[in-house]
Motif scaffolding. Structure first.
Motif, mmCIF file in Angstrom:
data_model
loop_
_atom_site.group_PDB
_atom_site.id
_atom_site.type_symbol
_atom_site.label_atom_id
_atom_site.label_comp_id
_atom_site.label_asym_id
_atom_site.label_seq_id
_atom_site.Cartn_x
_atom_site.Cartn_y
_atom_site.Cartn_z
ATOM 1 N N MET A 1 21.887 35.221 147.453
ATOM 2 C CA MET A 1 20.444 35.410 146.815
ATOM 3 C C MET A 1 20.494 37.007 146.235
ATOM 4 N N ARG A 2 19.695 37.051 145.440
ATOM 5 C CA ARG A 2 19.490 38.307 144.684
ATOM 6 C C ARG A 2 18.089 39.177 145.061
ATOM 7 N N TYR A 3 18.590 40.243 145.746
ATOM 8 C CA TYR A 3 17.117 41.168 146.174
ATOM 9 C C TYR A 3 16.960 42.442 145.595
ATOM 10 N N LEU A 4 15.696 42.912 145.476
ATOM 11 C CA LEU A 4 15.533 44.019 144.838
ATOM 12 C C LEU A 4 14.675 44.902 145.883
ATOM 13 N N VAL A 5 15.316 46.043 146.347
ATOM 14 C CA VAL A 5 14.721 46.860 147.363
ATOM 15 C C VAL A 5 14.216 48.088 146.805
ATOM 16 N N ILE A 6 12.816 48.399 146.964
ATOM 17 C CA ILE A 6 12.130 49.567 146.332
ATOM 18 C C ILE A 6 11.858 50.378 147.562
ATOM 19 N N GLY A 7 12.398 51.513 147.582
ATOM 20 C CA GLY A 7 11.956 52.572 148.679
ATOM 21 C C GLY A 7 13.616 52.525 149.195
ATOM 22 N N LEU A 8 14.262 53.376 149.228
ATOM 23 C CA LEU A 8 15.689 53.648 149.986
ATOM 24 C C LEU A 8 15.640 54.722 150.935
ATOM 25 N N GLY A 9 14.401 54.707 151.710
ATOM 26 C CA GLY A 9 14.543 55.692 152.884
ATOM 27 C C GLY A 9 15.538 54.878 153.984
ATOM 28 N N GLY A 12 14.650 51.030 154.090
ATOM 29 C CA GLY A 12 15.067 50.248 152.900
ATOM 30 C C GLY A 12 16.769 50.381 152.674
ATOM 31 N N THR A 13 17.273 51.692 153.275
ATOM 32 C CA THR A 13 18.727 51.794 153.003
ATOM 33 C C THR A 13 19.454 50.669 153.820
ATOM 34 N N ASN A 14 19.145 50.727 155.183
ATOM 35 C CA ASN A 14 19.637 49.789 156.106
ATOM 36 C C ASN A 14 19.325 48.374 155.883
ATOM 37 N N LEU A 15 18.073 47.934 155.140
ATOM 38 C CA LEU A 15 17.986 46.783 154.979
ATOM 39 C C LEU A 15 18.855 46.257 153.830
ATOM 40 N N ALA A 16 18.981 47.176 152.940
ATOM 41 C CA ALA A 16 19.917 46.899 151.696
ATOM 42 C C ALA A 16 21.253 46.594 152.194
ATOM 43 N N LEU A 17 21.856 47.442 152.853
ATOM 44 C CA LEU A 17 23.133 47.397 153.362
ATOM 45 C C LEU A 17 23.408 46.143 154.154
ATOM 46 N N GLU A 18 22.442 45.863 155.038
ATOM 47 C CA GLU A 18 22.538 44.727 155.959
ATOM 48 C C GLU A 18 22.718 43.348 154.915
ATOM 49 N N ILE A 27 19.969 45.230 144.576
ATOM 50 C CA ILE A 27 19.714 46.199 143.883
ATOM 51 C C ILE A 27 18.532 46.970 144.276
ATOM 52 N N GLY A 28 18.854 48.392 144.245
ATOM 53 C CA GLY A 28 17.872 49.200 144.978
ATOM 54 C C GLY A 28 17.320 50.342 144.147
ATOM 55 N N ALA A 29 16.286 50.801 144.373
ATOM 56 C CA ALA A 29 15.381 51.550 143.591
ATOM 57 C C ALA A 29 14.515 52.579 144.451
ATOM 58 N N ASP A 30 14.505 53.846 143.942
ATOM 59 C CA ASP A 30 13.959 54.970 144.650
ATOM 60 C C ASP A 30 13.722 56.094 143.737
ATOM 61 N N ASN A 31 12.763 57.029 144.002
ATOM 62 C CA ASN A 31 12.290 58.186 143.219
ATOM 63 C C ASN A 31 13.027 59.490 143.627
ATOM 64 N N LYS A 32 13.956 59.232 144.570
ATOM 65 C CA LYS A 32 14.813 60.658 144.948
ATOM 66 C C LYS A 32 16.141 60.355 144.781
ATOM 67 N N HIS A 33 16.758 61.128 143.909
ATOM 68 C CA HIS A 33 18.012 61.375 143.550
ATOM 69 C C HIS A 33 19.054 61.121 144.926
ATOM 70 N N SER A 34 18.768 61.894 146.014
ATOM 71 C CA SER A 34 19.512 61.748 146.887
ATOM 72 C C SER A 34 19.850 60.563 147.538
ATOM 73 N N ASN A 35 18.586 59.923 147.682
ATOM 74 C CA ASN A 35 18.529 58.334 148.360
ATOM 75 C C ASN A 35 19.364 57.398 147.549
ATOM 76 N N ASP A 41 27.242 53.365 145.857
ATOM 77 C CA ASP A 41 28.298 52.887 145.970
ATOM 78 C C ASP A 41 28.670 51.424 146.870
ATOM 79 N N TYR A 42 27.776 51.228 147.733
ATOM 80 C CA TYR A 42 27.612 50.218 148.545
ATOM 81 C C TYR A 42 26.808 48.950 148.193
ATOM 82 N N ILE A 43 25.838 49.018 147.178
ATOM 83 C CA ILE A 43 25.233 47.983 146.570
ATOM 84 C C ILE A 43 25.453 47.760 145.234
ATOM 85 N N SER A 44 25.012 46.624 144.698
ATOM 86 C CA SER A 44 25.295 46.048 143.320
ATOM 87 C C SER A 44 24.852 47.343 142.164
ATOM 88 N N THR A 45 23.509 47.632 142.323
ATOM 89 C CA THR A 45 22.964 48.731 141.248
ATOM 90 C C THR A 45 22.087 49.522 142.004
#
Length: 232
Positions: A1-9, A12-18, A27-35, A41-45
């Motif tokens: 399946m394809r998931y879009l995770v908004i909020g990579l704190g 959110g980061t652990n969920l996306a990696l799992e 696919i991840g999205a966040d307003n912080k460049h550092s996140n 490099d570990y998720i699709s986009t």
């Protein structure tokens, strides 16, 4: 399946990696460049966007994902506005994280598919671990019965699965067992996951090994009786 995770704190980061480790496209999205930099490099986009801005949010590939998960927890207002905009944009399947009862009540008004309360779940799991004296994942069925997943006690290692008598000895119904196994995800990274040892209760000659995880059904009282017994 394809998931879009908004909020990579952290959540959110652990969920996306799992999810990625399980073989899903994330696919991840966040307003912080550092996140975004930390996970790209570990998720699709991964996108750097402000999800409270409708125009910015609309560029995300909603039509190409099966579900959107709003994992924003710290910013109450950003979470609610993001869910509202997703609904306005016609996103059909939404999971949203809530950090307290007020947040949860507001999200209920949006009719999202599921409201996630990880802090409450973590507190409940820790309480069960402290009560039972071991690490255990618990799913409450009713006030008396639970599904519990825990590492196979040392006393059972080397025993045949077909000879386990958890119901007779402790009042626990044995459901299944899993064993650590390496699996390559879509990014070509090897991860250790728990994999079912047998199917349809066909135990064959399989024996309990170190690292196996039992899943059982029963009461907390029965589970405590098991652990009291194996510790003595």
């Amino acid at each position: 399946m394809r998931y879009l995770v908004i909020g990579l704190g952290i959540y959110g980061t652990n969920l996306a990696l799992e999810l990625t480790a399980m073989g899903h496209e994330v696919i991840g999205a966040d307003n912080k460049h550092s996140n975004v930099e930390a996970i790209k490099d570990y998720i699709s986009t991964a996108y750097i966007i402000d999800s409270t801005d409708e125009q910015a949010l609309s560029v995300l590939p909603f039509k190409n994902v099966d579900m959107v998960i709003v994992a924003i927890g710290e910013n109450f207002g950003a979470s609610v506005r993001t869910v509202a905009l997703l609904k306005k944009l016609g996103v059909k399947h939404i999971y949203a994280r809530a950090i307290d009862k007020i947040h949860e009540a507001i999200l209920e008004g949006f009719n999202v598919d599921r409201i996630i309360t990880p802090e409450q779940r973590a507190a409940r799991d820790l309480a069960h671990e402290l009560e039972l004296g071991t690490t255990v994942d618990v799913l409450k069925i009713d006030n008396n019965n639970y599904v519990m997943k825990f590492k196979a006690p040392d006393i059972f290692i080397g025993s045949s699965y077909s000879e386990l008598e958890l119901m007779h000895d402790y009042g626990l119904m044995f459901i299944t067992a899993t064993r650590p196994a390496e699996k390559e995800n879509i990014m070509g990274i090897n991860n250790v996951i728990q994999q079912a040892i047998f199917h349809n209760n066909d135990y064959g000659t399989e024996k309990v090994e170190e690292g196996d995880v039992f899943t059982v059904f029963g009461s907390i009282k029965a589970f405590k009786a098991l652990y009291k017994s194996v510790k003595n």
